[in-house]
Design a protein around this motif. Sequence first.
Motif, PDB file in Angstrom:
ATOM      1  N   GLY A   1      78.351  93.185  67.569  1.00 59.16           N
ATOM      2  CA  GLY A   1      78.279  94.642  68.122  1.00 59.16           C
ATOM      3  C   GLY A   1      76.850  95.065  67.756  1.00 59.16           C
ATOM      4  O   GLY A   1      75.952  95.683  68.693  1.00 59.16           O
ATOM      5  N   LEU A   2      76.373  94.914  66.354  1.00 64.04           N
ATOM      6  CA  LEU A   2      75.082  95.353  65.731  1.00 64.04           C
ATOM      7  C   LEU A   2      74.073  94.693  66.732  1.00 64.04           C
ATOM      8  O   LEU A   2      72.753  95.220  66.737  1.00 64.04           O
ATOM      9  CB  LEU A   2      75.258  95.417  64.498  1.00 64.04           C
ATOM     10  CG  LEU A   2      74.026  95.936  63.865  1.00 64.04           C
ATOM     11  CD1 LEU A   2      73.698  97.131  64.062  1.00 64.04           C
ATOM     12  CD2 LEU A   2      74.183  96.006  62.394  1.00 64.04           C
TER      13      LEU A   2
ATOM     14  N   GLU B   1      73.569  95.778  70.005  1.00 64.52           N
ATOM     15  CA  GLU B   1      72.993  97.152  69.980  1.00 64.52           C
ATOM     16  C   GLU B   1      71.275  96.976  69.873  1.00 64.52           C
ATOM     17  O   GLU B   1      70.717  97.743  70.362  1.00 64.52           O
ATOM     18  CB  GLU B   1      73.483  98.167  69.218  1.00 64.52           C
ATOM     19  CG  GLU B   1      73.058  99.476  69.154  1.00 64.52           C
ATOM     20  CD  GLU B   1      73.510  99.962  70.542  1.00 64.52           C
ATOM     21  OE1 GLU B   1      72.886 101.109  71.023  1.00 64.52           O
ATOM     22  OE2 GLU B   1      74.746  99.670  71.223  1.00 64.52           O
TER      23      GLU B   1
ATOM     24  N   THR C   1      69.634  95.867  72.706  1.00 63.69           N
ATOM     25  CA  THR C   1      69.458  96.835  73.861  1.00 63.69           C
ATOM     26  C   THR C   1      68.485  97.720  73.530  1.00 63.69           C
ATOM     27  O   THR C   1      67.690  98.021  74.591  1.00 63.69           O
ATOM     28  CB  THR C   1      70.922  97.278  73.840  1.00 63.69           C
ATOM     29  OG1 THR C   1      71.841  96.377  74.369  1.00 63.69           O
ATOM     30  CG2 THR C   1      70.864  98.656  75.253  1.00 63.69           C
ATOM     31  N   GLN C   2      68.703  98.347  72.115  1.00 68.38           N
ATOM     32  CA  GLN C   2      67.263  99.182  72.286  1.00 68.38           C
ATOM     33  C   GLN C   2      66.141  98.767  72.116  1.00 68.38           C
ATOM     34  O   GLN C   2      65.191  99.467  72.367  1.00 68.38           O
ATOM     35  CB  GLN C   2      67.869  99.971  70.753  1.00 68.38           C
ATOM     36  CG  GLN C   2      69.247 100.966  70.903  1.00 68.38           C
ATOM     37  CD  GLN C   2      69.269 101.945  69.967  1.00 68.38           C
ATOM     38  OE1 GLN C   2      68.368 102.457  69.142  1.00 68.38           O
ATOM     39  NE2 GLN C   2      70.709 102.583  69.780  1.00 68.38           N
TER      40      GLN C   2
ATOM     41  N   LEU D   1      75.558 100.500  62.891  1.00 70.91           N
ATOM     42  CA  LEU D   1      75.666 100.688  64.227  1.00 70.91           C
ATOM     43  C   LEU D   1      76.108 101.933  64.804  1.00 70.91           C
ATOM     44  O   LEU D   1      75.688 102.407  65.698  1.00 70.91           O
ATOM     45  CB  LEU D   1      76.931  99.633  64.807  1.00 70.91           C
ATOM     46  CG  LEU D   1      77.662  99.561  66.038  1.00 70.91           C
ATOM     47  CD1 LEU D   1      76.257  99.263  67.026  1.00 70.91           C
ATOM     48  CD2 LEU D   1      78.602  98.546  66.139  1.00 70.91           C
TER      49      LEU D   1
ATOM     50  N   ARG E   1      74.070 104.428  67.489  1.00 68.86           N
ATOM     51  CA  ARG E   1      74.714 104.993  68.682  1.00 68.86           C
ATOM     52  C   ARG E   1      74.630 106.666  68.817  1.00 68.86           C
ATOM     53  O   ARG E   1      74.743 107.268  69.715  1.00 68.86           O
ATOM     54  CB  ARG E   1      76.118 104.289  68.969  1.00 68.86           C
ATOM     55  CG  ARG E   1      75.928 103.181  69.362  1.00 68.86           C
ATOM     56  CD  ARG E   1      77.335 102.368  69.327  1.00 68.86           C
ATOM     57  NE  ARG E   1      77.118 100.984  69.738  1.00 68.86           N
ATOM     58  CZ  ARG E   1      78.394 100.313  69.784  1.00 68.86           C
ATOM     59  NH1 ARG E   1      79.480 100.612  69.213  1.00 68.86           N
ATOM     60  NH2 ARG E   1      78.246  99.125  70.447  1.00 68.86           N
TER      61      ARG E   1
END
Length: 401
Positions: free
Chosen positions: A74-75, A78, A81-82, A279, A283
Amino acid sequence: MNFTGRTAATFFPPVMEARRWLDGVTQPPGRPLINVSQAAPVDPPPEALRRVIAEAAMNTPEAHLYGAVLGMEGLRAEVATQWNAGYGASLGPANVGITSGCNQAFCAMLSTLCAEGDEVILPTPWYFNHKMWLDMTGVRTVPLPTGATLLPDPEAAAALITPRTRAIVLVTPNNPGGVEYPATLVRALYEVAKAHGIALIIDETYRDFDARSGAPHDLMQDADWGETLIQLYSFSKAYRLTGHRVGAMVASEARMAEAEKFLDAVAICPNQLGQIAALWGMRNLGEWLAGERAEILDRRAAIEEAMPRLSAKGWRLLGCGAYFAYMEHPFDMQSDELAKRLVAEAGVLLLPGTMFTPEGDAAGKRQLRVAFANVDRARIDTLFTRLEGLGWPLAPGYTST
């Protein structure tokens, strides 16, 4: 006792050495020590983030177990994505690795690049932990002097490349110099590295405190960026997670697979609670981080506003940005001697330029680093008042008004 292993090839950790200068020194009443020696936030993470860490520690069993060597999926997703949004990139999670701090990311990536006797180009003044790792792995450090601008020259870098050169390393915003490398300069150094078939490593630990808006470079938009570029990052400064040791590296999938071998042999996996915190911070703490950036930029402005007071005494500000001001002092002594005297005679702890330059380097003997992330405007004013009041003999060629 004789030490003949790899550690004997390098110097002692500079921050720890500087702390020893405090031993036996008592500051007089009304003059507390101003510590501008280390580039790490001393305040804890915001309360909401601490609660997330506490909740995970109590109620997430897997937070206490081994995790994936390259970090939580997940991290990694992320970050991809960023970064895609921020750099105009097309990264996937496989391009991202999570590490036990940014220093470990550097060590891992250098381990994929270098064998003993290889060479790596470091602009000077350099980040001392980069130099320490190269020393301990038998890799030759090739200094690239940056002069008064603190900006590396691409042609000078190209002239240093040999058949044993494996990488050029940049830190921007720079530690220790504070300067922000223009995108055109980063691109030029990337093209030098690409033309010679070597890596360009960019440590962007302090990118969240860059004074500029937008992406600091466009390198990840190149279709073949992974053949040349390696990027390093730290969550420690952004979310005050220094003790949790969470960093990141971005590279090609093939290089990430090689780095996994190193990480599995060193730490097995990054800290789980730290990854959970990073994470959640990515977010949920965008607005809070913008406030942190604004505060750092205000402290940078305070340094620049106060600098004429020292300039009148012969000091020079060489660079200022992110957490750092890098200065040239006017006194008739080397910076390492001056730094030690400042502890007892001015109540100031900072690092000398000799800790960021090759042994005997003339520039390093005149330079000092001020890490101002933990001193507000009032303390900055006090710092400058103390430095302004020093009455030591000036070096030949220096004048004060």
